[in-house]
Design a protein around this motif. Structure first.
Motif, mmCIF file in Angstrom:
data_model
loop_
_atom_site.group_PDB
_atom_site.id
_atom_site.type_symbol
_atom_site.label_atom_id
_atom_site.label_comp_id
_atom_site.label_asym_id
_atom_site.label_seq_id
_atom_site.Cartn_x
_atom_site.Cartn_y
_atom_site.Cartn_z
ATOM 1 N N ALA A 109 19.716 55.736 44.721
ATOM 2 C CA ALA A 109 20.337 55.515 43.411
ATOM 3 C C ALA A 109 19.417 54.716 42.494
ATOM 4 C CB ALA A 109 21.675 54.789 43.588
ATOM 5 N N ASP A 169 21.405 53.766 34.071
ATOM 6 C CA ASP A 169 22.518 53.673 35.030
ATOM 7 C C ASP A 169 23.380 54.933 34.993
ATOM 8 O OD1 ASP A 169 21.829 51.236 36.048
ATOM 9 O OD2 ASP A 169 23.263 50.087 34.848
ATOM 10 N N ALA A 171 24.145 57.260 38.153
ATOM 11 C CA ALA A 171 25.525 57.399 38.623
ATOM 12 C C ALA A 171 25.959 58.861 38.658
ATOM 13 C CB ALA A 171 26.460 56.588 37.727
ATOM 14 N N ARG A 205 28.637 55.960 41.506
ATOM 15 C CA ARG A 205 28.550 54.573 41.042
ATOM 16 C C ARG A 205 28.447 53.577 42.185
ATOM 17 N NH1 ARG A 205 32.692 56.670 37.874
ATOM 18 N NH2 ARG A 205 34.249 55.601 39.149
ATOM 19 N N LEU A 212 30.039 49.588 35.578
ATOM 20 C CA LEU A 212 30.108 50.651 36.581
ATOM 21 C C LEU A 212 31.374 50.540 37.430
ATOM 22 C CD1 LEU A 212 26.372 50.594 37.742
ATOM 23 C CD2 LEU A 212 27.505 52.489 36.553
#
Length: 311
Positions: free
Chosen positions: A174, A223, A227, A232, A269
């Motif tokens: 991620a 982000d 995600a 997330r 998030l």
């Protein structure tokens, strides 16, 4: 011609002074960080474009003998039959001096940033090793859990051994997606230009605010990309275990500003439904972007077309 000058001055005032505070007050920027970044970029570009058009027209405006720079270059003044106006010469000199000063302030900052990144990459070449399973990642032996990107042609992402030991594989993926989004969307160029312009034209409030606001928005935009690809939860877990610096970082350090941004990112998030939504915010934003760029460009083009030939 005078109307074009007044309109361009109005664009400088609206985009260079009012647009920044208005963008700071938007309630939906955290929900649409990519669109907000585009709005900030359009406001900055439009203000600089209008200011450049205003300065350019000031140099070529044939209001008094000796004021039109094209006349000097083309040696047309003897044909006018008039003497050079001292006031016009002073105005031209001031415009040229202001442009030279802006370049003197901006170019060294860009050069220092480029030089710092090159020195950082040279250091990494000596102490870091390639990660065989990832063609764009190199590993640095360091206990601090850190992952960051340093724009380069080869292996621009740096991962410390502390991060590999502390993070789960899904969390590493991620964060890598986050850093790849920075690189793919050229966030490092946006930050360099914002820094250079804010130092070259510090009296424009929008440019100063963009310099301090864009880094956080770019983190939120990256982000969102990570995600969408990995969910997330892994990104939240990584943020809770480490500090992820932006592409502008030039050293292996954790600073308080990064920690504050990380808290905001975790909260965002963790509860995306709490983000404020504004109907039609995205299409209206793109109309504003087109206007911010198109109006100054159109005004400057029309003014140039109305100029008489120098000879």
């Amino acid at each position: 011609m005078i109307a074009s000058l007044i309109a361009l001055a109005g664009c400088v005032f609206l985009l260079g002074h009012l647009a920044g505070p208005l963008l700071l007050r938007t309630s939906w920027s955290a929900g649409l960080p990519g669109t907000t970044v585009a709005l900030w970029a359009a406001a900055v570009a439009g203000a600089v474009l209008a200011l450049a058009g205003l300065a350019g027209l000031g140099l070529v405006l044939p209001s008094t003998p000796g004021h039109r720079l094209i006349d000097w270059i083309a040696d047309c003044l003897p044909k006018d039959g008039h003497g050079i106006s001292p006031l016009a010469v002073l105005a031209t000199a001031l415009v040229l001096a202001a442009g030279a000063m802006a370049l003197r302030l901006a170019v060294p900052r860009i050069a220092r940033t480029v030089r710092g990144r090159r020195e950082h990459r040279e250091m990494l070449d000596m102490v870091a090793r390639d990660l065989v399973t990832k063609p764009d990642v190199r590993v640095l032996d360091h206990p601090m859990p850190l992952i960051y990107c340093l724009p380069a042609r080869e292996r621009p992402i740096v991962v410390t051994t502390g991060a590999l030991e502390r993070l789960e594989p899904a969390e590493v993926e991620a964060v890598l997606a986050h850093e790849r989004a920075h690189l793919r969307q050229r966030h490092h160029l946006i930050l360099v230009l914002a820094d250079a312009l804010s130092s070259a034209i510090p009296w424009l409030g929008t440019l100063r605010l963009a310099h301090t606001t864009l880094p956080g928005l770019l983190e939120l935009a990256a982000d969102d990309h990570a995600a969408r690809r990995h969910g997330r939860a892994p990104l939240i877990g990584a943020l809770q275990k480490m500090a992820i610096t932006s592409c502008s970082a030039g050293a292996l350090a954790v600073n308080p500003a990064t920690a504050q941004i990380a808290k905001l990112r975790i909260a965002r998030l963790s509860n995306p439904s709490a983000l404020p939504r504004v109907p039609h915010a995205k299409p209206l934003s793109w109309l504003a972007i087109v206007a911010a760029l198109g109006v100054p460009a159109t005004l400057a083009t029309l003014a140039v077309m109305m100029l008489p030939l120098p000879c």
